[in-house]
Write a protein that holds these residues in place. Sequence first.
Motif, PDB file in Angstrom:
ATOM      1  N   ASP A  37       0.823  -1.217   0.000  1.00 57.12           N
ATOM      2  CA  ASP A  37       0.000   0.000   0.000  1.00 57.12           C
ATOM      3  C   ASP A  37       0.853   1.261   0.000  1.00 57.12           C
ATOM      4  O   ASP A  37       0.571   2.227  -0.721  1.00 57.12           O
ATOM      5  N   LYS A  38       1.908   1.267   0.788  1.00 60.92           N
ATOM      6  CA  LYS A  38       2.759   2.461   0.886  1.00 60.92           C
ATOM      7  C   LYS A  38       3.426   2.759  -0.450  1.00 60.92           C
ATOM      8  O   LYS A  38       3.530   3.922  -0.861  1.00 60.92           O
ATOM      9  N   GLU A  39       3.850   1.708  -1.160  1.00 66.38           N
ATOM     10  CA  GLU A  39       4.508   1.913  -2.443  1.00 66.38           C
ATOM     11  C   GLU A  39       3.501   2.337  -3.511  1.00 66.38           C
ATOM     12  O   GLU A  39       3.824   3.101  -4.420  1.00 66.38           O
ATOM     13  N   ARG A  40       2.245   1.839  -3.397  1.00 68.85           N
ATOM     14  CA  ARG A  40       1.209   2.305  -4.318  1.00 68.85           C
ATOM     15  C   ARG A  40       0.963   3.795  -4.137  1.00 68.85           C
ATOM     16  O   ARG A  40       0.827   4.541  -5.117  1.00 68.85           O
ATOM     17  N   GLU A  41       0.918   4.253  -2.895  1.00 71.61           N
ATOM     18  CA  GLU A  41       0.732   5.684  -2.636  1.00 71.61           C
ATOM     19  C   GLU A  41       1.908   6.496  -3.170  1.00 71.61           C
ATOM     20  O   GLU A  41       1.728   7.603  -3.686  1.00 71.61           O
ATOM     21  N   ILE A  75       8.291  -7.872  -7.288  1.00 73.29           N
ATOM     22  CA  ILE A  75       8.719  -9.216  -6.913  1.00 73.29           C
ATOM     23  C   ILE A  75       7.481  -9.998  -6.520  1.00 73.29           C
ATOM     24  O   ILE A  75       6.704  -9.575  -5.658  1.00 73.29           O
ATOM     25  N   ASP A  76       7.295 -11.141  -7.140  1.00 76.99           N
ATOM     26  CA  ASP A  76       6.076 -11.923  -6.902  1.00 76.99           C
ATOM     27  C   ASP A  76       5.931 -12.324  -5.441  1.00 76.99           C
ATOM     28  O   ASP A  76       4.834 -12.315  -4.888  1.00 76.99           O
ATOM     29  N   GLN A  77       7.037 -12.685  -4.804  1.00 80.41           N
ATOM     30  CA  GLN A  77       6.958 -13.214  -3.443  1.00 80.41           C
ATOM     31  C   GLN A  77       6.560 -12.164  -2.421  1.00 80.41           C
ATOM     32  O   GLN A  77       5.860 -12.459  -1.450  1.00 80.41           O
ATOM     33  N   THR A  78       7.011 -10.924  -2.612  1.00 82.58           N
ATOM     34  CA  THR A  78       6.804  -9.891  -1.588  1.00 82.58           C
ATOM     35  C   THR A  78       5.865  -8.788  -2.019  1.00 82.58           C
ATOM     36  O   THR A  78       5.312  -8.077  -1.179  1.00 82.58           O
ATOM     37  N   GLY A  79       5.704  -8.559  -3.343  1.00 83.06           N
ATOM     38  CA  GLY A  79       4.874  -7.459  -3.820  1.00 83.06           C
ATOM     39  C   GLY A  79       5.596  -6.129  -3.852  1.00 83.06           C
ATOM     40  O   GLY A  79       4.983  -5.102  -4.165  1.00 83.06           O
ATOM     41  N   HIS A  80       6.900  -6.099  -3.539  1.00 83.55           N
ATOM     42  CA  HIS A  80       7.656  -4.851  -3.576  1.00 83.55           C
ATOM     43  C   HIS A  80       7.931  -4.447  -5.028  1.00 83.55           C
ATOM     44  O   HIS A  80       8.224  -5.297  -5.883  1.00 83.55           O
ATOM     45  N   SER A  98       9.393  13.236  -8.335  1.00 81.83           N
ATOM     46  CA  SER A  98       8.982  13.337  -6.935  1.00 81.83           C
ATOM     47  C   SER A  98      10.078  12.791  -6.026  1.00 81.83           C
ATOM     48  O   SER A  98      10.573  11.676  -6.233  1.00 81.83           O
ATOM     49  N   PRO A  99      10.472  13.555  -5.012  1.00 81.57           N
ATOM     50  CA  PRO A  99      11.481  13.050  -4.068  1.00 81.57           C
ATOM     51  C   PRO A  99      10.976  11.849  -3.266  1.00 81.57           C
ATOM     52  O   PRO A  99      11.764  11.129  -2.660  1.00 81.57           O
ATOM     53  N   LEU A 100       9.657  11.615  -3.272  1.00 82.87           N
ATOM     54  CA  LEU A 100       9.097  10.481  -2.539  1.00 82.87           C
ATOM     55  C   LEU A 100       9.433   9.136  -3.175  1.00 82.87           C
ATOM     56  O   LEU A 100       9.187   8.088  -2.574  1.00 82.87           O
ATOM     57  N   LEU A 101       9.977   9.160  -4.403  1.00 84.91           N
ATOM     58  CA  LEU A 101      10.381   7.907  -5.021  1.00 84.91           C
ATOM     59  C   LEU A 101      11.415   7.166  -4.182  1.00 84.91           C
ATOM     60  O   LEU A 101      11.592   5.959  -4.315  1.00 84.91           O
ATOM     61  N   SER A 102      12.096   7.902  -3.321  1.00 83.08           N
ATOM     62  CA  SER A 102      13.129   7.280  -2.487  1.00 83.08           C
ATOM     63  C   SER A 102      12.547   6.241  -1.533  1.00 83.08           C
ATOM     64  O   SER A 102      13.288   5.411  -0.988  1.00 83.08           O
ATOM     65  N   SER A 103      11.227   6.257  -1.321  1.00 79.63           N
ATOM     66  CA  SER A 103      10.623   5.280  -0.422  1.00 79.63           C
ATOM     67  C   SER A 103      10.444   3.915  -1.082  1.00 79.63           C
ATOM     68  O   SER A 103      10.089   2.949  -0.409  1.00 79.63           O
ATOM     69  N   LEU A 104      10.697   3.843  -2.404  1.00 83.90           N
ATOM     70  CA  LEU A 104      10.668   2.546  -3.084  1.00 83.90           C
ATOM     71  C   LEU A 104      12.007   1.861  -2.847  1.00 83.90           C
ATOM     72  O   LEU A 104      12.852   1.734  -3.733  1.00 83.90           O
ATOM     73  N   SER A 105      12.208   1.406  -1.658  1.00 81.14           N
ATOM     74  CA  SER A 105      13.528   0.955  -1.210  1.00 81.14           C
ATOM     75  C   SER A 105      14.020  -0.291  -1.931  1.00 81.14           C
ATOM     76  O   SER A 105      15.218  -0.584  -1.913  1.00 81.14           O
ATOM     77  N   ASN A 106      13.122  -1.045  -2.557  1.00 78.64           N
ATOM     78  CA  ASN A 106      13.520  -2.269  -3.253  1.00 78.64           C
ATOM     79  C   ASN A 106      13.716  -2.049  -4.760  1.00 78.64           C
ATOM     80  O   ASN A 106      13.944  -3.009  -5.492  1.00 78.64           O
ATOM     81  N   LEU A 107      13.619  -0.808  -5.195  1.00 76.28           N
ATOM     82  CA  LEU A 107      13.725  -0.511  -6.618  1.00 76.28           C
ATOM     83  C   LEU A 107      15.126  -0.854  -7.125  1.00 76.28           C
ATOM     84  O   LEU A 107      16.131  -0.422  -6.559  1.00 76.28           O
ATOM     85  N   GLN A 108      15.173  -1.611  -8.227  1.00 79.25           N
ATOM     86  CA  GLN A 108      16.445  -1.992  -8.832  1.00 79.25           C
ATOM     87  C   GLN A 108      16.625  -1.375 -10.221  1.00 79.25           C
ATOM     88  O   GLN A 108      17.761  -1.206 -10.672  1.00 79.25           O
ATOM     89  N   SER A 127      19.454   9.143  -4.059  1.00 81.32           N
ATOM     90  CA  SER A 127      20.617   8.437  -3.502  1.00 81.32           C
ATOM     91  C   SER A 127      20.214   7.461  -2.405  1.00 81.32           C
ATOM     92  O   SER A 127      21.035   6.652  -1.961  1.00 81.32           O
ATOM     93  N   SER A 128      18.953   7.526  -1.943  1.00 82.09           N
ATOM     94  CA  SER A 128      18.478   6.593  -0.914  1.00 82.09           C
ATOM     95  C   SER A 128      18.085   5.242  -1.490  1.00 82.09           C
ATOM     96  O   SER A 128      17.842   4.294  -0.732  1.00 82.09           O
ATOM     97  N   LEU A 129      18.014   5.151  -2.819  1.00 81.45           N
ATOM     98  CA  LEU A 129      17.629   3.889  -3.455  1.00 81.45           C
ATOM     99  C   LEU A 129      18.862   2.984  -3.542  1.00 81.45           C
ATOM    100  O   LEU A 129      19.416   2.734  -4.621  1.00 81.45           O
ATOM    101  N   THR A 130      19.287   2.471  -2.416  1.00 84.52           N
ATOM    102  CA  THR A 130      20.566   1.764  -2.335  1.00 84.52           C
ATOM    103  C   THR A 130      20.567   0.438  -3.072  1.00 84.52           C
ATOM    104  O   THR A 130      21.640  -0.121  -3.330  1.00 84.52           O
ATOM    105  N   ASN A 131      19.400  -0.099  -3.414  1.00 84.06           N
ATOM    106  CA  ASN A 131      19.343  -1.349  -4.171  1.00 84.06           C
ATOM    107  C   ASN A 131      19.342  -1.122  -5.681  1.00 84.06           C
ATOM    108  O   ASN A 131      19.306  -2.079  -6.452  1.00 84.06           O
TER     109      ASN A 131
END
Length: 869
Positions: A37-41, A75-80, A98-108, A127-131
């Motif tokens: 839900d958080k990533e959808r928002e 990712i099918d297993q987690t939905g991230h 949007s600077p809020l994209l940084s909350s997509l922490s699993n983005l590759q 720069s917060s998208l460490t993955n």
Amino acid sequence: MFVFVSLLLCMGSFINGGRASGFIEDANTTTARYCIDKERETLLNFKAGLVDINNTLNDWGDNTDCCQWEGVRCIDQTGHVTELDLSTSSNGLSGNISPLLSSLSNLQYLDLSGIDFQQNHIPNSLSSLTNLQNLRISGANLSGSIPRQLANLSNLLRLDLSDNVLSGTIPVSLGNLTSLTYLDLSGNRLEGVIPNSFGNWSSLVELVLSRNLLNGSVPNFVGCSSMKKLISNRSPAYNNRRFSDSVCRQRVTSFSGCPSLCKLDLSRNGLTGNLPNSMGKLSNLEYLDVSSNSLEGLISDVHFLNLTQLTYLDLSSNSVKLNLSSLALGGLRLQTIKMRSCKLGPGFPMWIQSQRDFAYLDISNNGISDRVPGWLWDLPRGLKLLNLSSNEIKGTLPDMKSDFERYPGMDLSNNQLEGTIPLLPSKLAALSLSGNSFSGTLSFLCHIDATLNFLDLSNNVLYGSLPDCLKKFQEIVVLSLSNNSLSGEIPSSLGFFSQLQALYLRRNNFVGEIPMSLSNCTKLRFVDLGENKLSGNIPAWIGETLSELRVLVLRSNRLNGSLPSQICLLKNLQFLDLSKNGLSGNIPRCFGNFTAITRRGFQDEIMSHFYSTYVPTLPGQHNLTTYNALNRSDGRIMCTRLGGRYSTCGPSEEAIFIDNALVAWKGTEREFGRGLHLLKSIDISNNNLYGKLPSEITNLRELVSLKFSFNKLHGEIPRDIGQLNYLDVLDLSRNEFSGKIPLSLSNIDRLSYLNLSYNNLSGRIPTGTQLQSFDNTSYIGNPQLCGLPLTQRCGPPPPPATDEGDELRKSYYMGMGVGFAVGFLGLCGALCLNRRWRYFFFASLNSMNDWIYVTTVVHFRKLHARFRR
């Protein structure tokens, strides 16, 4: 009954499980989940910052599962969310990141290329998208500097910020991205030096920094010769996605490990110094482009000893001198050799003999003053382009019977070649032999296939008539035969050139009328038939059918008759030269209708023409126009000037021809090329035109040059001629103009050449800084003209006046006269109609008359008595 109830409970459990966790295909399949839900928002907030005029993202929000949205993968297993790719859906999207994209922490994988970010900056929060392993935001209209915080993306494998308007220096901290294999910062406004740390990236495969403002020297790539395995924990999208059109693409995507630097592109910067010797240690280098810099010094065998994989080499437009041997380069199999504007001469570079597999060879403008060795003409079957132009190569050409696999281009222009033109290869897409001393006829053209789409034989000593076989070249875009001794009539077969855009037949001995068949060449934009012996009238069909025409030059012929009014239909015309003919009659009033001269906005490409220097054989398709459409992948075509009138653009298969025109400019003849689109000119001088100069000519507000000299025009010069604010040249000399010089002429502050001599002008030359700056030769031959700079003086100078002041004064005096007449007639009417007023008026008049008489007599007697005493 118990069994039936149990089955119902199981089915309900399955349905509820499906609603909660997605769907299950079989017992061994992993359960798929909805997105978080958080990533959808977060994605909806990102969409809220964009303008989507094409409703590309209309499914964002309609479906509650963001994993099913356009450009989103999870990712099918987690939905991230692991991938956000809007590059294929970017058309019509604009806004900001949007600077809020940084909350997509699993983005590759993040690709926002093509979105118009309206020169917003790259947010530091990325720069917060460490993955993140792949970051691509190219062609997105980003500005500002590259955030140094991007160095925190320790897992980043590929970074592409090309074709934006980024400025500032390249952050040194990017050198900490030790896993980086691909870096493309080309097409920006980056400046400063290339960080030395870039030379120590052991994992780097491709480095593209071209088309910037970088300076300094090329780094020593001492750390880029080892092998390094790439990190294998990639997203599935990385393995399946084509990130760039790279010569190393297959190697990168096919193996988990990748060798060191494979592609190095530092072209179109301001790099200085020498090419470091360590370049020769890049044993896996396949592509090297350092063209269009300010490199200097010597390039020797040391730079190529270990480059056994090198296939693409471009050193063009540098001040480097090459001292290479066939022995050192014998192990190389170069397919592309581009060394335009280097220092290969004066001898012919013999090391080329060791490279017999090249498809492209460009050694133009290298100061080579030698003869071409015979072995060169045994050209490879896979040739795509041979360019030896702009040297001082001597000798004759042998018969060339090479049987090419495809249709290459050949440019031998601007040398000192001579003799007759021999048999050339039948398969050619483009041929330029201009600027030599070739003689003989054009019969060799009959042995060339119909695929030819560019032919330039100008500036030679060719003679004879145009052969009938020319009609087979129906795909030709540019035909230039200027400045030869060709004769006969212009053949009607030219009407078969349905793709023709530029026709140059200037300075030959062609006779007869302009053939009507040219009306079939509806794509013509440039026509120069000047300085021949053509006769007859100017055809009306020129204005009726050649609607794309920008330039029309018919000067110095034997044309007669009047100017056809249909010529005014050429809305795109911006350069018209009909001078030195026998034209007569009036100038059509519609001459003010040339739209292209009344408004601004025409670009450089209007005075140029794209053509193909290489045409492959397309399966089931031999239409060159279709090939050109296929070959041009996008609208952004980068061009590099070759010198003179030629440039190469984008892929090597396409080139651009720059139009040129000879112009009588301020008393001398000049050739205008790249700046021709700025010269909006009308020249109909040296004819027999009569009548008045139509006032509509002042509608041509963008006119730069106007010449009607040596005609029989009369009447006054249009008073509003001062509206031509961009006028640089005005020549109305040797006519019969009369009246005063318009005051508005002094308002044209750009005027640098003026000739009003030998007319019947009169009165004072208007006072103004501009008109007094010309010498007296601009005004001589007008006996009744006075004032500076002429020696003939006028009377007392009138008070400063303008056209507006004259009109105001005329209105004032006219009002006074009308008022006096109305008052006088009103008084007379009242006396006639009213008897009492009439009696009173005449009685008063008699009394006044008596009083004046008595007063005069009394004073006269007193004065007489005083004199008697």
